[in-house]
Design an enzyme around this catalytic site. Structure first.
Site, PDB file in Angstrom:
ATOM      1  N   ASP A 125      11.568  35.277  28.074  1.00  0.00           N
ATOM      2  CA  ASP A 125      12.719  34.602  28.657  1.00  0.00           C
ATOM      3  C   ASP A 125      13.621  33.996  27.592  1.00  0.00           C
ATOM      4  O   ASP A 125      14.667  33.439  27.927  1.00  0.00           O
ATOM      5  CB  ASP A 125      12.258  33.504  29.623  1.00  0.00           C
ATOM      6  CG  ASP A 125      13.129  33.420  30.866  1.00  0.00           C
ATOM      7  OD1 ASP A 125      13.662  34.474  31.267  1.00  0.00           O
ATOM      8  OD2 ASP A 125      13.279  32.322  31.424  1.00  0.00           O
TER       9      ASP A 125
ATOM     10  N   ASP B 114       4.330  26.471  40.935  1.00  0.00           N
ATOM     11  CA  ASP B 114       3.042  27.010  41.358  1.00  0.00           C
ATOM     12  C   ASP B 114       2.552  26.328  42.644  1.00  0.00           C
ATOM     13  O   ASP B 114       2.133  27.000  43.593  1.00  0.00           O
ATOM     14  CB  ASP B 114       2.010  26.865  40.234  1.00  0.00           C
ATOM     15  CG  ASP B 114       2.062  25.494  39.581  1.00  0.00           C
ATOM     16  OD1 ASP B 114       2.814  24.618  40.054  1.00  0.00           O
ATOM     17  OD2 ASP B 114       1.343  25.283  38.587  1.00  0.00           O
TER      18      ASP B 114
END
Length: 903
Positions: free
Chosen positions: A217, A601
């Site tokens: 990224d 998450d």
């Protein structure tokens, strides 16, 4: 659509995974495993029946040959479940539950006494303590009751192999796509990422079923080049691991083991090959470190690739999408000529003015690009610093995912996090043993553990927002056709009534947490009804404008469509990682990793549980994955700050478990309590810091939050302390956690609560009220050369101010309390005991923090010594000058008495 899939599709450097039958499909067809297995079982059954029928002249059955008996035993054993639940013995769990109920009752009696007996002389302190204690009691309930049904699990890898892997036949195991995410190669060293990738490529699983996707990224050329070097080194490392079955299969951690590597190694060539491989790895490290050293200074004109072209990612915030396949069926083979797993480098497109959603956005980009290229039915995601420590970890997960009885409604299999490089005493509770070995086992007995961000195997269909097969089905026919005695009146028309379509659509919109589509419902419709239900427009609105990706979402068994061609796949893979692909779609809202929190998450797992899925907690004897943790105080507090801020963000979002997901009734209430606990625990920092300040205030003012105790009150206090101790002891008994781990967890609960959690609450409120966002930097993964050298690194941060203040104030309070008792006589020693005990409780819990301030053992920094002497001198002078603690100083009686005796 599974019938139209081909077994293998080779495109460019990428080999498509074979079409495996899912656990849900085999269950609905009454099969065990794949069709090949079904045919084999039926043929063996026929043989068995034929052998039983013949009889000799005396009427006795013919003896079955031993080889045939062995085959029959294998059939029966392979048909058994691939895992089993091991309940906690009643001798351990029953006393634990009884003590929990007793503690709840004692808490009620304790609060009745506390509320009905105020302290008039210190009403403000008393009221503050009551509010704090009530909050602590509520927090204990939220944390304790989700542990009501703890369980253990056991897997049977031999049965998995017996069912899906037969000699001379193609493997029936499902394909798995591995996701590895990285951002900054200078803070997440390429050597660490390389070891993670190498451990994945060498995993004990069919190579044609494994694909490894590395998300960069940061669009760093250093990551790209190091991955190229890793791919080359894997050609030697993977066959070495498979030949000698070494563990772990990350070379850095394998060669650093302090064990006798000759043990249980019978191959004569092992020693020679191991030494050669170690030399190869040292040379590999030199090449990687050379790349890192080169990347320390960026050229003015930007990075240039070997062919002379400019690196597309020179501007990390404005660059096109990049995909590079290093290994695969058509790529490089290992040195022995065998196929290697696929290794794919991915860097999604980034442009100014677009919201990229940090890690969650990167993971969703990997979901799409992997669906286009390989489309494995299962996904395993790892952080770049979490390597595969157990080469059979994927098989452990498949014992749940591919079991027809268990895997139908499983959205993911979560493994516990284990860590390397932590000091033996685990000063800052980095291992988090209590959470992973106690709380997660408890959740596994309810609806499953929460998703913790790494070491997790996903069912791809669950990530797409589909509901589990057990969701209630909506009938596609009118109710009159299904009424008793009216079966013959069922309409033969394929076109459903208008009311039915409206009822179906309304039911899908009823809850925000409902699955977008339910595959089992779709399968129950005929062609015309299905075309109405899953039109191209509805899928494009949900998944985005990619026909190849939309087609892959309907392939429950994975694989790539026959219509795919190399040009289309490459074009679509670049298209689906474009920065504008997710606009006006459900990505990050209902499907994939959910946006809106830095702890994506927890939020993503919560959405799956709300849809009716359950998760599994798998704890193999050999830890499946291991990672590195920030072990110095400052980095640890910043890590905890990030987690706590994510929880606060969820609390203020529409996905808050306090009000989200009630309509469907699919989230069990004990599971909801656990999720509520995960989002409200940072707010405990406010009453905690107030409660930790009370001892010092009581010692300095001579007042106390508790009145003079009666005999009955003493009994309630004693019972409360005993119940707290008993609960902890019985919890340790069934979980196997050590008392030191429990104590470290308690200590860091206080340390983190009065520092990181407090800052997270204020930052979360600022973000909600003023839109102020906090950009977190990635925690550095590298450590000093010396063992535990990073433990002693002192980095000043504002997070250290509140606990430092509490320490100093409580230490001064203890000194003041003893001085006051010496001045007042022996009668003051009784009340002093309770106050000092209270203050020492705070000091002992903050002791690891104090050691962190001191730095290396026996080497206290000079600045700390100077400040300590200065503070002690100032407080001593103030004490002598003011002396406000002498009783009766306000009415002048003491001074008059002193004058009368001419003193």
């Amino acid at each position: 659509m599974g019938a139209h899939l081909q077994d293998s599709q080779e495109v460019g450097l990428i080999t498509m995974p074979s079409n495996n039958h899912s656990a849900a499909e085999t269950e609905s067809n009454g099969e065990v495993g794949n069709p090949i297995w079904k045919n084999r079982v039926e043929s063996w059954k026929e043989k068995k029946n034929k052998k039983k029928k013949p009889a000799n002249k005396e009427g006795k059955e013919v003896q079955i040959p031993s080889q045939q008996q062995m085959e029959e035993n294998q059939v029966s054993e392979a048909a058994e479940p691939l895992s089993r639940v091991i309940l906690i013995p009643s001798s351990k769990i029953t006393p634990y539950r009884v003590v929990i109920i007793m503690r709840l009752i004692i808490l009620g009696l304790f609060f009745h006494y506390r509320i009905t007996n105020p302290v008039d002389s210190a009403y403000g302190l008393w009221l503050t303590s009551i509010i704090c204690e009530i909050w602590f009691a509520m927090s204990w309930v939220l944390d304790q009751f989700p542990k009501w049904y703890p369980i253990n699990r056991e897997t049977y890898l031999d049965r998995l192999s017996m069912r899906y892997e037969r000699e001379g036949e193609a493997s029936g195991l499902a394909s798995v796509d591995f996701f590895v995410s990285t951002v900054d190669p200078l803070k997440e060293p390429p050597l660490v990422t390389a070891n993670t990738v190498l451990s994945i490529l060498a995993v004990d699983y069919p190579v044609d079923k494994v694909s490894c996707y590395v998300s960069d990224d940061g669009a760093a050329m250093l990551t790209f080049e190091s991955l190229s070097e890793t791919a080359e080194f894997s050609r030697k490392w993977v066959p070495f691991c498979q030949k000698f079955s070494i563990e772990p299969r990350a070379p850095e951690f394998y060669f650093s083991q302090k064990i006798d590597y000759l043990k249980d190694k019978v191959q004569p060539s092992f020693v020679k090959e191991r030494r050669a491989m170690k030399r190869e790895y040292e040379e590999f490290k030199v090449r990687i470190n050379a790349l890192v050293a080169k990347a320390q200074k960026t050229p003015d004109e930007g990075w240039t690739m070997q062919d002379g072209t400019s690196w597309p990612g020179n501007n990390t915030r404005d660059h096109p999408g990049m995909i590079q396949v290093f290994l695969g069926h058509s790529g490089a083979h290992d040195i022995e000529g065998n196929e290697l797993p696929r290794l794919v480098y991915v860097s999604r497109e980034k442009r100014p003015g677009y919201q990229h959603h940090k890690k969650a956005g990167a993971m969703n980009a990997l979901v799409r690009v992997s669906a286009v290229l390989t489309n494995a039915p299962y996904i395993l995601n790892l952080d770049c610093d979490h390597y595969v420590n157990n080469s059979k970890a994927v098989r452990e997960a498949m014992c749940f995912m591919m079991d027809p009885q268990v895997g139908r409604d499983v959205c993911y299999v979560q493994f516990p996090q284990r860590f390397d490089g932590i000091d033996r005493s685990d000063r800052y509770a980095n291992r988090n043993t209590v959470f992973f070995d106690v709380n997660m086992k408890g959740l596994d007995g309810i609806q499953g553990p929460v998703y913790v961000g790494t070491g997790c195997v996903f069912n791809r269909q669950a990530l797409y927002g589909y509901g589990p097969p057990s969701l209630p089905k909506i009938s596609s026919r009118s109710s009159s056709c299904c009424s008793w005695g009216c079966c013959c009146c069922c309409s033969s028309s394929k076109k459903p009534s208008k009311d039915q379509k409206e009822i179906y659509r309304d039911s899908r919109r009823e809850d925000l947490d409902a699955a977008i589509f339910n595959l089992t419902e779709i399968d129950n419709y005929d062609d015309y009804e299905r075309s109405l239900l899953i039109s191209q427009m509805s899928f494009e609105k949900t998944f985005g404008l990619s026909s190849v990706f939309i087609e892959s979402t309907l392939m429950e068994n994975g694989g790539v469509a026959e219509s795919a061609n190399p040009a289309t796949l490459i074009q679509e893979a670049i298209h689906v990682i474009g920065c504008g692909y997710e606009e006006r779609t459900e990505w990050g809202k209902e499907i994939g990793w959910i946006y809106g929190s830095v702890t994506e998450d927890i939020l993503s797992g919560f959405k799956m549980h709300c849809r009716g899925w359950r998760s599994i907690y798998c704890m193999p004897i050999r830890p499946a994955f291991k990672g590195s943790a920030p072990i110095n105080l400052s980095d640890r507090l910043h890590q905890v700050l990030r987690w706590a801020l994510g929880s606060v963000e969820i609390f203020f979002s529409r996905h808050c478990p306090l009000w989200y997901g009630f309509g469907g009734g699919r989230l069990k209430w004990l599971e909801r309590l656990a999720y509520i606990n995960t989002i409200v625990y940072p707010f405990t920092s406010i009453p905690l810091i107030a409660y930790c300040s009370l001892p010092a205030i009581c010692l300095l003012t001579g007042k106390f939050i508790i009145p003079t105790l009666s005999n009955l009150a003493s009994v309630w206090f004693l019972c409360l302390f005993l119940s707290i101790i008993l609960t902890s002891v019985l919890e340790l008994r069934w979980s196997g956690v050590g008392i030191e781990d429990l104590w470290r967890n308690e200590q860091f609960w206080v340390i983190g609560g009065v520092s990181a959690h407090l800052f997270a609450v204020f930052q979360g409120i600022l973000k909600m009220a003023a839109g102020f966002d906090t950009n977190f930097t990635v925690t550095a993964k590298a450590s000093d050369d010396a063992e535990f050298g990073e433990l002693y690194v002192f980095k000043w941060t504002t997070l250290l101010i509140p606990p430092t203040t509490l320490l100093v104030v409580n230490l001064v309070g203890v000194v003041a309390g003893f001085s006051d008792a010496l001045n007042s006589g022996y009668e003051a020693w009784g009340p002093l005991f309770g106050k000092v005990f209270f203050a020492l409780w705070v000091i002992f819990h903050l002791y690891p923090f104090l050691k962190g301030l001191m730095g290396r053992q026996n080497r206290t920094p000079t600045i700390v010594v100077l400040w300590s002497v200065l503070l002690a001198s100032v407080f001593s002078l103030l004490w002598v000058k003011i002396d406000p603690f002498l009783s009766g100083s306000g009415d002048g009686s003491v001074s008059q008495g002193c004058i009368s005796i001419d003193c």
